[in-house]
Motif scaffolding. Structure first.
Motif, PDB file in Angstrom:
ATOM      1  N   HIS A 272       0.790  -1.281   0.054  1.00  0.00           N
ATOM      2  CA  HIS A 272       0.023   0.060  -0.026  1.00  0.00           C
ATOM      3  C   HIS A 272       0.823   1.189  -0.007  1.00  0.00           C
ATOM      4  O   HIS A 272       2.068   1.249   0.715  1.00  0.00           O
ATOM      5  CB  HIS A 272      -0.877  -0.045   1.281  1.00  0.00           C
ATOM      6  N   TYR A 274       0.438   5.137   0.879  1.00  0.00           N
ATOM      7  CA  TYR A 274      -0.642   6.421   1.229  1.00  0.00           C
ATOM      8  C   TYR A 274      -0.522   7.589   0.358  1.00  0.00           C
ATOM      9  O   TYR A 274      -1.460   8.229   0.177  1.00  0.00           O
ATOM     10  CB  TYR A 274      -0.223   6.742   2.906  1.00  0.00           C
ATOM     11  N   HIS A 277      -2.683   7.014  -2.454  1.00  0.00           N
ATOM     12  CA  HIS A 277      -4.000   6.976  -2.295  1.00  0.00           C
ATOM     13  C   HIS A 277      -4.428   8.374  -1.992  1.00  0.00           C
ATOM     14  O   HIS A 277      -5.450   8.945  -2.580  1.00  0.00           O
ATOM     15  CB  HIS A 277      -4.097   6.242  -0.619  1.00  0.00           C
ATOM     16  N   ASP A 350      -0.166  11.386   4.044  1.00  0.00           N
ATOM     17  CA  ASP A 350      -1.175  10.356   4.338  1.00  0.00           C
ATOM     18  C   ASP A 350      -2.345  10.838   4.827  1.00  0.00           C
ATOM     19  O   ASP A 350      -3.055  10.993   5.841  1.00  0.00           O
ATOM     20  CB  ASP A 350      -0.760   9.687   5.747  1.00  0.00           C
ATOM     21  N   GLU A 352      -6.651  11.977   3.109  1.00  0.00           N
ATOM     22  CA  GLU A 352      -7.664  11.538   2.127  1.00  0.00           C
ATOM     23  C   GLU A 352      -8.840  12.679   1.695  1.00  0.00           C
ATOM     24  O   GLU A 352      -9.139  13.015   3.171  1.00  0.00           O
ATOM     25  CB  GLU A 352      -8.373  10.236   2.265  1.00  0.00           C
ATOM     26  N   GLU A 381      -8.792   8.264  11.393  1.00  0.00           N
ATOM     27  CA  GLU A 381      -9.460   7.307  10.474  1.00  0.00           C
ATOM     28  C   GLU A 381     -11.045   6.632  11.222  1.00  0.00           C
ATOM     29  O   GLU A 381     -11.643   6.147  10.481  1.00  0.00           O
ATOM     30  CB  GLU A 381      -8.935   6.245   9.818  1.00  0.00           C
ATOM     31  N   PHE A 477      -4.452  10.193   8.294  1.00  0.00           N
ATOM     32  CA  PHE A 477      -3.983   8.909   8.907  1.00  0.00           C
ATOM     33  C   PHE A 477      -2.751   9.380   9.524  1.00  0.00           C
ATOM     34  O   PHE A 477      -1.486   8.792   9.217  1.00  0.00           O
ATOM     35  CB  PHE A 477      -3.943   7.699   7.737  1.00  0.00           C
ATOM     36  N   LYS A 480       1.298   7.787   9.831  1.00  0.00           N
ATOM     37  CA  LYS A 480       1.446   6.389   9.040  1.00  0.00           C
ATOM     38  C   LYS A 480       2.806   6.296   7.996  1.00  0.00           C
ATOM     39  O   LYS A 480       3.119   5.297   8.036  1.00  0.00           O
ATOM     40  CB  LYS A 480       0.275   6.211   7.986  1.00  0.00           C
ATOM     41  N   THR A 481       3.277   7.474   7.882  1.00  0.00           N
ATOM     42  CA  THR A 481       4.703   7.548   6.888  1.00  0.00           C
ATOM     43  C   THR A 481       5.774   8.127   7.647  1.00  0.00           C
ATOM     44  O   THR A 481       6.768   8.423   7.131  1.00  0.00           O
ATOM     45  CB  THR A 481       4.230   7.937   5.593  1.00  0.00           C
TER      46      THR A 481
END
Length: 512
Positions: A272, A274, A277, A350, A352, A381, A477, A480-481
């Motif tokens: 995945h 991010y 995304h 990270d 959306e 999230e 998120f 996350k990175t």
């Protein structure tokens, strides 16, 4: 005949409280609340037939039942002898220390022409509901008449601006407050509970019959302050008004990133990213068209990520190499120096996109005169709030609204209105490129945490304003990175640089 009270004492201004068509019980309760205080008069407008005890501090002004509010109150103001005038609501009382506290604060801000305070009310269970208010915030004021019930105007300001307007029944005080704000009047918020209401009610609420007048008032205000649109007015006092966008300037979206594939989100799934995304959501959902994306990429990205980013963005994509040890601030600075947009949108990799018009909402605030930056509503999230603006309190920076469920109105509807803040997170913030360069960008002394706080404080120190909007929503998120740990030296460094500014209750009030 109108009888004026004596001249105010030398140690404080006389305050004239104007009560419109009060009952005998209302007059008695007001007299009792004010009896132990000094330098006041009570102007009773249209109280014919109400018997009162002899008191030179009571001023009787005739007003027929059919006389509009604006005319009746204007008669009361004309009869008032005070330096300040306060038009009281139908119920509720100034606290026993209201006038002494106002005197004390006016000594600190002697040029104040508009004064408002915190207040309390009684809940149904008998408990006390305390309303702590934001400091003076003109953009919030166009969305909500949040000043509340104890509102004082300097009498010469009232006269200089022509008094209360006719033809806007029920919205006269809101109208005058907005007019005073755009006239440059000094507004003072006293963060003390100085008014007590008998029951909980919405701050700034209006009777449904007055909403047409509220709309006219807001339309006039927007037209006089750079333009905008009134989308909706509401009896709960929260009005949806938006500022216009001027032109279609190029937005450079700067994203510091490793550009690597991560572990699958599900067992057996594909690796995945991010970043990808976020880019897919950017391309598929964003309605603003004039943007470029500047990826500041580590020296060993995954080729598949770069290839897909290129396919998604085409000639909108700019890739900037970064071959030094991790330092978010340094990567952000390099991205801005390689961007060509008039505005920079700093964005984490990270996120959306939720709101298609998110850039338009941010840009409409970032284009305001004197704006330094604009930020948005971010959610974790799990659909709880991650960011509703920065808050700096007792030396510690944090996010407004942390872990409040999505959809909550927030204290006094704060999560539903555009408003001034002290700063916003670099996870998603829009600002003029020239402002970023003027303050020297982000300090590389803070490679991981608080670099955005330091940046916001530098912008504020230069006199620029920061804004936040609920009309731009994204998921974040968080971390996350990257490594999200806060090192002790980062907090110490921030404190050494900004100890004098890490206490800003006027933007998000905490109890004193």
């Amino acid at each position: 005949m109108v009888t004026h009270s004596a001249e105010p004492r030398n140690d404080g201004p006389l305050v004239s409280f104007v009560a419109l068509r009060p009952s005998a019980a209302r007059v008695r309760s007001l007299q009792l609340a004010l009896s132990s205080q000094q330098r006041w008069e009570l102007v009773l407008v249209g109280a014919e037939g109400v018997e009162t005890v002899a008191d030179t501090r009571l001023v009787h002004v005739p007003a027929d039942v059919g006389v509009p509010f604006s005319i009746a109150v204007s008669r009361g103001v004309a009869a008032a002898g005070g330096t300040f005038v306060s038009v009281l609501p139908e119920n509720g009382l100034p606290s026993s220390d209201a006038l002494a506290t106002i005197d004390d604060w006016l000594l600190r801000t002697p040029d104040a022409s508009v004064v408002y305070t915190d207040e309390s009310s009684v809940r149904r269970d008998g408990g006390i509901e305390v309303v702590r208010k934001q400091g003076p915030a003109p953009e919030r004021l166009r969305c909500q008449f949040y000043f509340g019930d104890l509102l004082l105007f300097r009498r010469d300001l009232l006269e200089g601006l022509g008094g209360f307007s006719d033809g806007i029944d029920g919205a006269e005080l809101y109208d005058f407050t907005l007019r005073a704000s755009r006239s440059g009047a000094v507004v003072l918020h006293i963060p003390r509970v100085l008014f007590d209401a008998p029951a909980v009610r919405e701050i700034g609420a209006f009777a449904p019959v007055s909403l047409g007048a509220v709309r006219r008032v807001l339309e006039t205000h927007l037209a006089a302050t750079g333009g905008g649109t009134v989308l909706e007015v509401s009896a709960d006092g929260v009005h949806e008004t938006i500022r216009p966008i001027h032109g279609a300037p190029l937005i450079s979206i700067v994203i510091p990133t490793q550009a690597r594939l991560g572990t699958p989100l599900e067992p057996g799934g594909a690796p995945h990213s991010y970043l990808l995304h976020a880019l897919r959501g950017l391309v598929e959902k964003t309605t603003y068209e004039n943007f470029e994306v500047v990826l500041v990429v580590d020296s060993d990205p995954d080729a598949a990520v770069i290839d897909e980013a290129t396919r998604l963005l085409g000639d909108r994509l700019v890739i900037v190499d970064y071959d030094l040890p991790f330092n978010f601030a340094a990567k952000a600075n390099r991205g801005v120096l390689n961007a060509v947009g008039e505005y920079i949108l700093m964005l984490n990799d990270d996120v959306e996109i939720i709101t298609p018009g998110w850039i338009e909402s941010l840009l409409s605030l970032a284009q305001l005169p004197g704006a330094g930056m604009a930020g948005c509503m971010l959610y974790y999230e799990d659909d709880t709030v991650q960011h509703g603006g920065h808050h700096y309190w007792m030396g510690s920076p944090t996010h407004i609204g942390l872990q409040v469920p999505r959809g909550e109105a927030g204290p006094e509807h704060a999560f539903e209105v555009e408003r001034e803040v002290i700063g916003v997170t670099a996870a998603c913030s829009l600002f003029p490129r020239e402002v970023y360069l003027e303050v020297g960008g982000m300090t590389t002394l803070l490679p991981g945490a608080f670099n955005d706080v330091d940046f916001c404080l530098k912008v504020a120190e230069r006199g620029y304003r920061a804004y936040w909007t609920p009309r731009a929503e994204l998921y974040h998120f968080e971390s996350k990175t990257r490594d999200a740990r806060v090192r002790a030296y980062e907090l110490e460094t921030l404190g050494r640089r900004w100890r004098h500014r890490l206490h800003q209750p006027q933007y998000w009030p905490f109890p004193e």
